[in-house]
Design a protein around this motif. Structure first.
Motif, short mmCIF file in Angstrom:
data_model
loop_
_atom_site.label_atom_id
_atom_site.label_comp_id
_atom_site.label_asym_id
_atom_site.label_seq_id
_atom_site.Cartn_x
_atom_site.Cartn_y
_atom_site.Cartn_z
N SER A 1 100.30 51.50 -49.91
CA SER A 1 100.12 50.07 -49.79
C SER A 1 99.25 49.74 -48.59
CB SER A 1 101.48 49.39 -49.78
OG SER A 1 101.95 49.07 -48.51
N GLY A 2 99.31 50.57 -47.52
CA GLY A 2 98.48 50.33 -46.34
C GLY A 2 97.02 50.57 -46.63
N ILE A 3 96.76 51.62 -47.48
CA ILE A 3 95.36 51.92 -47.82
C ILE A 3 94.80 50.82 -48.73
CG2 ILE A 3 93.90 53.50 -49.11
CD1 ILE A 3 95.55 55.77 -48.05
N SER A 4 95.62 50.32 -49.69
CA SER A 4 95.11 49.27 -50.56
C SER A 4 94.88 47.98 -49.79
CB SER A 4 96.01 49.02 -51.76
OG SER A 4 97.36 49.19 -51.52
N ARG A 5 95.71 47.71 -48.78
CA ARG A 5 95.46 46.52 -47.96
C ARG A 5 94.17 46.69 -47.16
NH1 ARG A 5 101.36 45.21 -45.48
NH2 ARG A 5 102.26 44.42 -47.40
N THR A 6 93.95 47.85 -46.65
CA THR A 6 92.74 48.14 -45.87
C THR A 6 91.50 48.00 -46.77
OG1 THR A 6 93.98 49.64 -44.45
CG2 THR A 6 91.58 49.84 -44.41
N ILE A 7 91.60 48.58 -47.99
CA ILE A 7 90.49 48.48 -48.93
C ILE A 7 90.26 47.02 -49.31
CG2 ILE A 7 89.73 49.06 -51.27
CD1 ILE A 7 91.11 51.78 -50.89
N PHE A 8 91.35 46.29 -49.59
CA PHE A 8 91.24 44.86 -49.93
C PHE A 8 90.60 44.08 -48.78
CE2 PHE A 8 93.00 40.54 -49.76
CZ PHE A 8 92.48 40.05 -50.94
N PHE A 9 91.10 44.34 -47.54
CA PHE A 9 90.56 43.64 -46.37
C PHE A 9 89.08 43.98 -46.17
CE2 PHE A 9 89.76 43.37 -41.76
CZ PHE A 9 89.98 42.01 -41.60
N ALA A 10 88.70 45.26 -46.34
CA ALA A 10 87.31 45.69 -46.19
C ALA A 10 86.44 45.02 -47.26
CB ALA A 10 87.20 47.21 -46.27
N ALA A 11 86.95 44.95 -48.49
CA ALA A 11 86.21 44.30 -49.57
C ALA A 11 86.04 42.81 -49.28
CB ALA A 11 86.92 44.52 -50.91
N LEU A 12 87.11 42.18 -48.76
CA LEU A 12 87.05 40.76 -48.41
C LEU A 12 86.02 40.52 -47.31
CD1 LEU A 12 88.18 37.91 -48.84
CD2 LEU A 12 89.91 38.44 -47.11
N VAL A 13 86.01 41.36 -46.29
CA VAL A 13 85.05 41.24 -45.19
C VAL A 13 83.63 41.43 -45.73
CG1 VAL A 13 84.23 42.34 -43.07
CG2 VAL A 13 86.65 41.83 -43.35
N MET A 14 83.42 42.42 -46.59
CA MET A 14 82.10 42.66 -47.16
C MET A 14 81.67 41.48 -48.03
SD MET A 14 82.08 46.83 -47.78
CE MET A 14 81.72 46.67 -49.44
N PHE A 15 82.61 40.93 -48.79
CA PHE A 15 82.32 39.76 -49.63
C PHE A 15 81.90 38.58 -48.75
CE2 PHE A 15 83.79 35.78 -51.57
CZ PHE A 15 82.98 35.75 -52.69
N LEU A 16 82.69 38.31 -47.69
CA LEU A 16 82.37 37.20 -46.78
C LEU A 16 81.03 37.44 -46.08
CD1 LEU A 16 85.87 36.41 -45.25
CD2 LEU A 16 84.61 35.08 -46.96
N PHE A 17 80.78 38.70 -45.73
CA PHE A 17 79.51 39.04 -45.11
C PHE A 17 78.35 38.79 -46.08
CE2 PHE A 17 76.25 42.16 -43.80
CZ PHE A 17 75.99 41.66 -42.54
N ALA A 18 78.52 39.15 -47.33
CA ALA A 18 77.50 38.93 -48.36
C ALA A 18 77.27 37.44 -48.56
CB ALA A 18 77.90 39.61 -49.67
N VAL A 19 78.35 36.64 -48.61
CA VAL A 19 78.22 35.19 -48.74
C VAL A 19 77.48 34.62 -47.55
CG1 VAL A 19 79.52 33.02 -48.77
CG2 VAL A 19 80.22 34.91 -50.26
N LEU A 20 77.81 35.11 -46.35
CA LEU A 20 77.14 34.65 -45.13
C LEU A 20 75.65 34.99 -45.19
CD1 LEU A 20 77.37 33.39 -42.32
CD2 LEU A 20 77.86 35.67 -41.45
N LEU A 21 75.31 36.20 -45.64
CA LEU A 21 73.90 36.58 -45.76
C LEU A 21 73.17 35.69 -46.77
CD1 LEU A 21 73.96 40.48 -45.63
CD2 LEU A 21 73.05 38.90 -43.92
N ILE A 22 73.83 35.39 -47.88
CA ILE A 22 73.22 34.52 -48.89
C ILE A 22 72.99 33.12 -48.32
CG2 ILE A 22 73.65 33.35 -51.10
CD1 ILE A 22 75.04 35.99 -52.00
N LEU A 23 73.98 32.60 -47.59
CA LEU A 23 73.83 31.28 -46.97
C LEU A 23 72.69 31.27 -45.96
CD1 LEU A 23 77.55 30.20 -46.48
CD2 LEU A 23 75.90 29.27 -48.11
N ILE A 24 72.60 32.30 -45.15
CA ILE A 24 71.52 32.39 -44.16
C ILE A 24 70.17 32.46 -44.87
CG2 ILE A 24 70.48 33.91 -42.42
CD1 ILE A 24 73.36 34.55 -41.48
N TYR A 25 70.09 33.27 -45.94
CA TYR A 25 68.86 33.38 -46.71
C TYR A 25 68.46 32.02 -47.28
CZ TYR A 25 65.61 34.50 -50.43
OH TYR A 25 64.52 34.52 -51.26
N HIS A 26 69.41 31.31 -47.86
CA HIS A 26 69.11 29.99 -48.43
C HIS A 26 68.69 29.00 -47.34
CE1 HIS A 26 69.91 30.64 -52.61
NE2 HIS A 26 71.15 31.09 -52.39
#
Length: 175
Positions: A1-26
């Motif tokens: 469960s700790g690894i899945s939380r870490t993977i989920f958190f990493a995916a969430l951070v990458m998703f937010l980072f991608a959204v931030l990059l898209i916003l900056i690009y726009h």
């Protein structure tokens, strides 16, 4: 469960980072688009001013030439005075039109003020010639009072000085 939380958190951070990059690009795309539109608008304005100034200058030069021809005729003094006043006004208009053609200098901050010898008596006389008829037509008393008398030698930009005085006095008569 700790690894899945870490993977989920990493995916969430990458998703937010991608959204931030898209916003900056726009954001930067929008800035670039606005800059391009602004440059196009400034270019269109400059071209318009150049064309309209040229289109106005051509008939005005004809008026100046016609006034010059009229001065060569034997005319009553009153008519010669009218011609002189028309020459003063057309000369001022030509100066203004030339300034419009120099708008690029103004836009780029390269406009400089002249430091030429000028006669304030002549400036005031020219302003009087151009303002008095409008003031008289509106039944406005227009009096020029100079105390103490003006010096004879000044350095400055006669065209800009006339522009300032004409703007102030035209507004005073108008309002």
């Amino acid at each position: 469960s700790g690894i899945s939380r870490t993977i989920f958190f990493a995916a969430l951070v990458m998703f937010l980072f991608a959204v931030l990059l898209i916003l900056i690009y726009h954001y930067f795309s929008l800035l670039d688009k606005k800059r391009t539109e602004s440059v196009a608008a400034i270019t269109a304005q400059s071209n318009f001013l150049s064309k309209i100034s040229h289109d106005i200058r051509t008939p005005l030069n004809t008026v100046v030439g016609t006034l010059e021809l009229a001065k060569q005729q034997e005319l009553p003094p009153v008519t010669m005075d009218y011609i002189q006043k028309a020459e003063t006004a057309t000369g001022y208009l030509l100066e203004l039109i030339n300034d419009v053609l120099d708008m690029r200098k103004i836009d780029s901050g390269k406009m400089t003020l002249a430091q030429d010898p000028l006669s304030l008596d002549d400036v005031i006389s020219d302003i009087d010639t151009m303002i008095r008829p409008t003031a008289n037509a509106k039944n406005i008393s227009f009096v020029i009072s100079i105390d103490p008398p003006l010096e004879s030698d000044y350095l400055g930009d006669e065209i800009r000085l006339k522009q300032i005085l004409m703007n102030l006095l035209s507004n005073a008569v108008k309002f």
